[in-house]
Design a protein around this motif. Structure first.
Motif, PDB file in Angstrom:
ATOM      1  N   ALA A 315       0.810  -1.227   0.000  1.00  0.00           N
ATOM      2  CA  ALA A 315       0.000   0.000   0.000  1.00  0.00           C
ATOM      3  C   ALA A 315       0.840   1.272   0.000  1.00  0.00           C
ATOM      4  CB  ALA A 315      -0.935  -0.004   1.214  1.00  0.00           C
ATOM      5  N   THR A 316       2.156   1.142   0.129  1.00  0.00           N
ATOM      6  CA  THR A 316       2.999   2.344   0.145  1.00  0.00           C
ATOM      7  C   THR A 316       3.342   2.768  -1.287  1.00  0.00           C
ATOM      8  OG1 THR A 316       4.920   0.887   0.423  1.00  0.00           O
ATOM      9  CG2 THR A 316       4.007   1.903   2.402  1.00  0.00           C
ATOM     10  N   ARG A 317       3.655   4.041  -1.451  1.00  0.00           N
ATOM     11  CA  ARG A 317       4.014   4.572  -2.774  1.00  0.00           C
ATOM     12  C   ARG A 317       5.521   4.772  -2.909  1.00  0.00           C
ATOM     13  NH1 ARG A 317       3.103   9.278  -3.352  1.00  0.00           N
ATOM     14  NH2 ARG A 317       2.718   9.844  -1.173  1.00  0.00           N
ATOM     15  N   LEU A 318       6.148   5.336  -1.890  1.00  0.00           N
ATOM     16  CA  LEU A 318       7.585   5.598  -1.940  1.00  0.00           C
ATOM     17  C   LEU A 318       8.390   4.393  -1.502  1.00  0.00           C
ATOM     18  CD1 LEU A 318       7.638   9.239  -0.488  1.00  0.00           C
ATOM     19  CD2 LEU A 318       7.687   8.534  -2.886  1.00  0.00           C
ATOM     20  N   GLU A 365      15.117   9.684   0.521  1.00  0.00           N
ATOM     21  CA  GLU A 365      13.986  10.579   0.360  1.00  0.00           C
ATOM     22  C   GLU A 365      13.820  11.433   1.627  1.00  0.00           C
ATOM     23  OE1 GLU A 365      12.942   6.526  -1.529  1.00  0.00           O
ATOM     24  OE2 GLU A 365      13.769   7.252   0.359  1.00  0.00           O
ATOM     25  N   HIS A 366      13.074  12.532   1.527  1.00  0.00           N
ATOM     26  CA  HIS A 366      12.854  13.344   2.722  1.00  0.00           C
ATOM     27  C   HIS A 366      12.043  12.536   3.719  1.00  0.00           C
ATOM     28  CE1 HIS A 366      11.645  16.589   5.384  1.00  0.00           C
ATOM     29  NE2 HIS A 366      12.566  17.347   4.797  1.00  0.00           N
ATOM     30  N   VAL A 367      12.441  12.587   4.990  1.00  0.00           N
ATOM     31  CA  VAL A 367      11.825  11.747   6.009  1.00  0.00           C
ATOM     32  C   VAL A 367      10.342  12.080   6.202  1.00  0.00           C
ATOM     33  CG1 VAL A 367      12.527  13.250   7.930  1.00  0.00           C
ATOM     34  CG2 VAL A 367      12.131  10.814   8.326  1.00  0.00           C
ATOM     35  N   GLN A 368       9.965  13.347   6.013  1.00  0.00           N
ATOM     36  CA  GLN A 368       8.547  13.702   6.145  1.00  0.00           C
ATOM     37  C   GLN A 368       7.715  12.949   5.106  1.00  0.00           C
ATOM     38  OE1 GLN A 368       7.347  16.563   8.281  1.00  0.00           O
ATOM     39  NE2 GLN A 368       5.329  15.678   7.949  1.00  0.00           N
ATOM     40  N   ASP A 369       8.227  12.861   3.883  1.00  0.00           N
ATOM     41  CA  ASP A 369       7.506  12.149   2.827  1.00  0.00           C
ATOM     42  C   ASP A 369       7.396  10.666   3.138  1.00  0.00           C
ATOM     43  OD1 ASP A 369       7.205  14.504   1.317  1.00  0.00           O
ATOM     44  OD2 ASP A 369       9.161  14.228   0.365  1.00  0.00           O
ATOM     45  N   LEU A 370       8.456  10.091   3.705  1.00  0.00           N
ATOM     46  CA  LEU A 370       8.424   8.666   4.040  1.00  0.00           C
ATOM     47  C   LEU A 370       7.415   8.380   5.144  1.00  0.00           C
ATOM     48  CD1 LEU A 370      12.246   7.801   3.927  1.00  0.00           C
ATOM     49  CD2 LEU A 370      10.503   7.280   2.206  1.00  0.00           C
ATOM     50  N   ILE A 371       7.355   9.250   6.153  1.00  0.00           N
ATOM     51  CA  ILE A 371       6.397   9.046   7.235  1.00  0.00           C
ATOM     52  C   ILE A 371       4.975   9.197   6.733  1.00  0.00           C
ATOM     53  CG2 ILE A 371       5.539  10.081   9.386  1.00  0.00           C
ATOM     54  CD1 ILE A 371       8.427  10.435  10.258  1.00  0.00           C
ATOM     55  N   GLY A 376      -0.253   6.723   5.126  1.00  0.00           N
ATOM     56  CA  GLY A 376      -1.248   6.311   4.142  1.00  0.00           C
ATOM     57  C   GLY A 376      -1.508   4.820   4.170  1.00  0.00           C
ATOM     58  N   ALA A 377      -0.445   4.035   4.341  1.00  0.00           N
ATOM     59  CA  ALA A 377      -0.613   2.580   4.404  1.00  0.00           C
ATOM     60  C   ALA A 377      -1.399   2.176   5.644  1.00  0.00           C
ATOM     61  CB  ALA A 377       0.749   1.894   4.385  1.00  0.00           C
ATOM     62  N   PRO A 390       4.928  16.571  12.721  1.00  0.00           N
ATOM     63  CA  PRO A 390       5.221  17.996  12.545  1.00  0.00           C
ATOM     64  C   PRO A 390       5.832  18.294  11.184  1.00  0.00           C
ATOM     65  CG  PRO A 390       6.847  16.967  13.958  1.00  0.00           C
ATOM     66  CD  PRO A 390       5.789  15.937  13.716  1.00  0.00           C
ATOM     67  N   GLU A 391       5.549  19.449  10.653  1.00  0.00           N
ATOM     68  CA  GLU A 391       6.111  19.870   9.378  1.00  0.00           C
ATOM     69  C   GLU A 391       7.488  20.502   9.558  1.00  0.00           C
ATOM     70  OE1 GLU A 391       4.932  19.335   6.463  1.00  0.00           O
ATOM     71  OE2 GLU A 391       2.973  18.531   7.019  1.00  0.00           O
TER      72      GLU A 391
END
Length: 402
Positions: A315-318, A365-371, A376-377, A390-391
């Protein structure tokens, strides 16, 4: 000379003929001597190749060994080390080991009369109790795969040497950036060069580095006789990857700690395995051995069954669903059905490799995107609401939830 400098310069000297700052790639299979009565430095690429020799020089410098040998794969390197053994010998290995290592120990070496005992290496008394008069090698992974257990290398080396056995350490997950096992008493260090050393999922290779010249000579004899050498192109790519090893690994470790902290606070997660967390059972060893770099692999158990876990990893994209670790792209897998599927089920359960276990390899990849990808999964497969992330304030020293 610092490790990052060694990784760029040692074994990568400029070409004396052209002045090229990157050594050329030698694809030749065979070599002729320069004159009628002279001998060539190389004669046949199975026995030696200039590109492979350069890489081996770099590898020996990184682990501070007397020499290194580059193999066709990580498993070829493991096989090369295990061929030091003979029928009737006994091996002690950790319970937390790669599925391919388990397979060669239990389903290949057993055919020729070499026995293996699996022992949890957090229990040194159990290691002592498992020693036999025929024990010739202790095989450790540090950290282990997939549960990221740690071993006290100095203590294990003392036990091995007191019983006239070799200690071999798979250092793939820690890399020489975090740990140099030879300096802690190990006799052999193994790397799957496919992973962090290469770092780009575009080569297959393995390596052994040793601290004793006689042992290196014996391993070379076995390698030359059996032929499992790394191809020149793979050597060239690996040497290129090693030049950025330290900067890649440090950044990946930083992101991995963030992700481990995020997972440890998620309601759908039963348990997180990561040496950088105080909850890790060998956290004290991590502080002693890993130089503040706890690795770029994070494992965790879902509160879910086998099929729900399989759905999660799709279910993950990255995070791409694939085996292997250590590359610039992040990967996700279910050990029970992928990297450790070769385990006998009873041994897998005994080792603690649960159906809900997931292994992550953290890329660049940027850690925010990975989290957010993991969020999403969780939402799509387990119906869990998003956990706030947090952003701003991505401060490693302050901790994730600061």
């Amino acid at each position: 000379m610092h490790l990052s400098t060694r990784s760029i310069h040692i074994g990568n000297e400029k070409d004396p003929l052209t002045g090229a700052v990157i050594p050329p790639l030698y694809l030749a299979a065979t070599f002729a001597p320069p004159g009628e009565f002279s001998e060539a430095a190389f004669d046949y690429s199975r026995s030696g190749n200039p590109t492979r020799a350069g890489l081996e020089t770099t590898l020996a410098a990184l682990e501070e060994g007397v020499g290194a040998l580059a193999y066709a794969s990580g498993m070829a390197a493991i096989h090369g080390a295990l061929m030091l053994l003979k029928s009737g010998d006994h091996v002690i290995a950790g319970t937390d080991i790669y599925g391919g290592t388990y397979r060669i120990l239990h389903k290949i070496l057993s055919r020729v009369g070499i026995e293996t005992s699996l022992v949890p290496f957090d229990d040194l008394e159990a290691v002592e109790a498992a020693i036999r008069p025929t024990t010739r090698m202790i095989w450790a992974e540090n950290p282990g795969n997939p549960l990221l257990s740690l071993v006290d290398i100095e203590a294990l080396a003392e036990i091995a040497h007191r019983h006239d056995a070799l200690l071999a350490v798979d250092n793939t997950f820690a890399t020489p950036v975090a740990t140099q096992p030879l300096k802690l008493g190990a006799d052999i260090v193994m790397h799957s060069a496919t992973k962090f050393l290469g770092g780009h999922s575009d080569l297959l290779g393995g390596a052994l580095v040793v601290r004793d010249k006689a042992l290196l000579k014996e391993l070379y004899f076995i390698q030359n006789a059996t032929g499992g050498v790394m191809a020149p192109l793979d050597c060239y790519l690996c040497a290129r990857g090693i030049k950025t090893l330290e900067v890649r690994f440090r950044e990946q470790c930083k992101s991995a700690l963030w992700i481990a902290q995020f997972l440890e606070n998620h309601p759908a997660v039963k348990k997180v395995f990561y040496p950088g967390l105080p909850s890790h059972p060998q956290y004290d060893i991590a502080q002693k051995q890993l130089r503040g770099l706890y690795g770029a692999v994070v494992s965790f158990e879902l509160k879910a069954d086998f099929l729900a876990t399989k759905r999660f990893i799709s279910a993950t994209r990255l995070f791409q669903r694939a085996v292997s670790v250590g590359a610039v792209e992040s990967l996700i897998e279910q050990p029970a059905s992928m990297s450790h599927a070769s385990y006998d089920k009873a041994d897998r359960v005994k080792a603690g490799i649960d159906d809900g276990l997931i292994r992550l390899s953290i890329g660049l990849e940027h850690v925010q995107d990975l989290i957010e990808d993991l969020q999403g999964a969780f939402q799509h497969t387990l119906n869990h609401e998003a956990v706030h992330t947090p952003e701003v304030n991505w401060d490693l020293e302050a901790g994730y939830f600061s």
